[in-house]
Write a protein that holds these residues in place. Structure first.
Motif, PDB file in Angstrom:
ATOM      1  N   UNK A 120       0.824  -1.205   0.000  1.00 53.63           N
ATOM      2  CA  UNK A 120       0.000   0.000   0.000  1.00 53.63           C
ATOM      3  C   UNK A 120       0.858   1.255   0.000  1.00 53.63           C
ATOM      4  N   UNK A 121       2.028   1.182   0.631  1.00 54.45           N
ATOM      5  CA  UNK A 121       2.926   2.331   0.674  1.00 54.45           C
ATOM      6  C   UNK A 121       3.418   2.778  -0.686  1.00 54.45           C
ATOM      7  N   UNK A 122       3.285   1.939  -1.695  1.00 54.86           N
ATOM      8  CA  UNK A 122       3.714   2.295  -3.053  1.00 54.86           C
ATOM      9  C   UNK A 122       2.578   2.820  -3.920  1.00 54.86           C
ATOM     10  N   UNK A 123       1.352   2.760  -3.424  1.00 52.00           N
ATOM     11  CA  UNK A 123       0.198   3.125  -4.260  1.00 52.00           C
ATOM     12  C   UNK A 123      -0.070   4.624  -4.206  1.00 52.00           C
ATOM     13  N   UNK A 124      -0.418   5.235  -5.340  1.00 48.51           N
ATOM     14  CA  UNK A 124      -0.606   6.684  -5.400  1.00 48.51           C
ATOM     15  C   UNK A 124      -2.019   7.119  -4.996  1.00 48.51           C
ATOM     16  N   UNK A 339      -2.674  -1.606  -8.022  1.00 53.44           N
ATOM     17  CA  UNK A 339      -3.267  -2.319  -6.889  1.00 53.44           C
ATOM     18  C   UNK A 339      -2.180  -2.646  -5.858  1.00 53.44           C
ATOM     19  N   UNK A 340      -2.378  -3.710  -5.067  1.00 51.96           N
ATOM     20  CA  UNK A 340      -1.388  -4.080  -4.053  1.00 51.96           C
ATOM     21  C   UNK A 340      -0.007  -4.324  -4.667  1.00 51.96           C
ATOM     22  N   UNK A 384       2.758  -9.966  -2.063  1.00 52.23           N
ATOM     23  CA  UNK A 384       1.889  -9.477  -0.982  1.00 52.23           C
ATOM     24  C   UNK A 384       0.457  -9.216  -1.449  1.00 52.23           C
ATOM     25  N   UNK A 385       0.014  -9.904  -2.490  1.00 50.86           N
ATOM     26  CA  UNK A 385      -1.263  -9.566  -3.120  1.00 50.86           C
ATOM     27  C   UNK A 385      -2.218 -10.748  -3.074  1.00 50.86           C
ATOM     28  N   UNK A 386      -3.359 -10.551  -2.405  1.00 43.12           N
ATOM     29  CA  UNK A 386      -4.336 -11.624  -2.212  1.00 43.12           C
ATOM     30  C   UNK A 386      -4.897 -12.143  -3.525  1.00 43.12           C
TER      31      UNK A 386
END
Length: 434
Positions: A120-124, A339-340, A384-386
């Motif tokens: 999530x820390x990489x998502x804009x 996304x993730x 890290x992506x469901x």
């Protein structure tokens, strides 16, 4: 934790679909924004919906829960951080972050921490930040990414613009917030609007809560009267198509006799399109009385599909297409990149490791099917992506050798009992000690 997926040619059994994560998070927020008690029957349990529960408690809502329902006493239009630490931790839940960025703008100061810097820390979030600043909030951030601090409390309505090119969640956040402002608000969506079907879900929930929103037919323009009040309501959460898409894909690629209950035929979830795609792929199934019954021989044909309205089911569709006869094309899916993880480049990379013949374009995934199966016998990264985890598991069921999916525990973000459900259908999956 890692999971080993061993080839499993046959699946059979009868399971109940998980409750919808998307509807659960929206109902929770609508209930919190109302004064009085709302009841939500059959809420989803996942890391995302649990993040919404936790943050709403921190903002002053009271939640009491048993096996079938949540009774939520809302804070109305006056959220207040409890305790007064000015921090919210949304975990790795992008939708929860964006929805609550809107509501947090009603407070003097809220700091959203960066608990997942590699996901999530990489998502804009620039487009939402810009829109909230148009309403009067002051926001500090790291190039549009977490950590984010919002200084609000003195918002005003008026005419604002928001881009829908990256995510529809920015618009949804504004739609939840705007009715609480004193003045009327008009919203113009600029560029494109991704996942319009999901915006329809947001409007459905907000209107159920007694709020008036005027929307243009193309969902690009909105007029929201100000000084409205969310009403306490009773809600019932429907079955989850995004998670069920992976189970249905697993049944489709196998010799199967699988029943999945609780999936409404006329659902507004865009991922309901998995049913149409399976039909196009010649998978034998029935869908009536909220029950899907798949009786497949694992023989599929290729498809072409516009994935914009069914974003969270596309990876499962691609996994099924890996074993189809011919070349499949999934297009208009650029927002998968935000996304993730980058659900195009990262996913295609892992599929190739497993032996699939796939290509990527900026907004497309192209699959050259291998009906004979793929080689497998590798370790692959879930990023890290469901959704990636669930889709790669489908591929592993038809591989010639087992595959190991690293960090598969992140499936809990949306579907904590995914592997339990697959085991109940006879899939050979096992957790490995790290």
């Amino acid at each position: 934790m890692d999971v080993r997926v061993t080839p499993t040619p046959q699946l059979s059994g009868d399971i109940q679909a998980l409750s919808s994560k998307n509807y659960t998070t929206r109902y929770l927020l609508a209930a919190a924004l109302a004064e009085g008690q709302s009841t939500i029957y059959y809420p989803a349990h996942s890391e995302d919906s649990d993040a919404m529960r936790r943050c709403l408690r921190d903002l002053g809502a009271v939640l009491e829960e048993d096996d079938t329902k949540i009774v939520l006493t809302g804070f109305g239009g006056s959220p207040k951080l409890v305790p007064e630490n000015k921090q919210l931790n949304v975990g790795n839940a992008g939708a929860v972050l964006r929805f609550l960025m809107g509501i947090a703008s009603l407070l003097p100061e809220v700091h959203f921490i960066n608990a997942y810097p590699d996901s999530l820390g990489k998502r804009p979030h620039d487009d939402l930040i810009d829109a909230l600043e148009q309403l009067g909030a002051k926001i500090t951030h790291r190039e549009g990414k977490l950590p984010i601090t919002i200084h609000g409390g003195d918002l005003h309505g008026g005419a604002i613009n928001v881009s829908g090119n990256i995510s529809s969640q920015f618009l949804s956040a504004l739609l939840f917030l705007a009715p609480l402002l004193k003045e009327d608000t008009t919203i113009q969506v600029t560029d494109d609007l991704k996942s319009k079907v999901v915006v329809g879900q947001t409007l459905e929930v907000i209107r159920e809560a007694g709020i008036t929103i005027e929307a243009s037919e193309d969902l690009m323009r909105y007029h929201i009267p100000g000084n409205q009040h969310y009403q306490a309501r009773t809600y019932r959460v429907q079955g989850d198509y995004p998670g069920s898409a992976a189970v249905l894909a697993a049944a489709a690629v196998s010799e199967s006799d699988v029943t999945l209950r609780g999936l409404t035929e006329d659902s507004k979830q865009g991922e309901r399109a998995i049913v149409d795609v399976l039909r196009m792929m010649n998978v034998p199934f029935t869908h009536e009385d909220h029950v899907i019954h798949v009786k497949s021989k694992g023989k599929l044909k290729a498809v072409e599909f516009d994935g914009d309205a069914a974003t969270d089911a596309v990876l499962a569709m691609v996994a099924a297409a890996v074993f189809a006869e011919g070349t499949s094309r999934f297009y208009n899916v650029e927002n998968l990149r935000y996304k993730e993880c980058d659900r195009i480049t990262d996913y295609v990379h892992e599929l190739r490791k497993a032996g699939a013949n796939v290509e990527e374009r900026q907004a497309e995934i192209i699959v050259h099917g291998r009906p004979e199966g793929v080689e497998g016998g590798v370790e692959i990264d879930a990023h890290y992506d469901h959704r990636v985890i669930m889709a790669l598991t489908v591929v592993g069921l038809r591989a010639k050798q087992p595959i190991v999916i690293r960090d598969a525990h992140h499936v809990a973000k949306s579907y904590p009992i995914y592997f339990d459900h697959l085991k109940a259908l006879g899939a050979q999956v096992e957790w490995l000690d790290s």
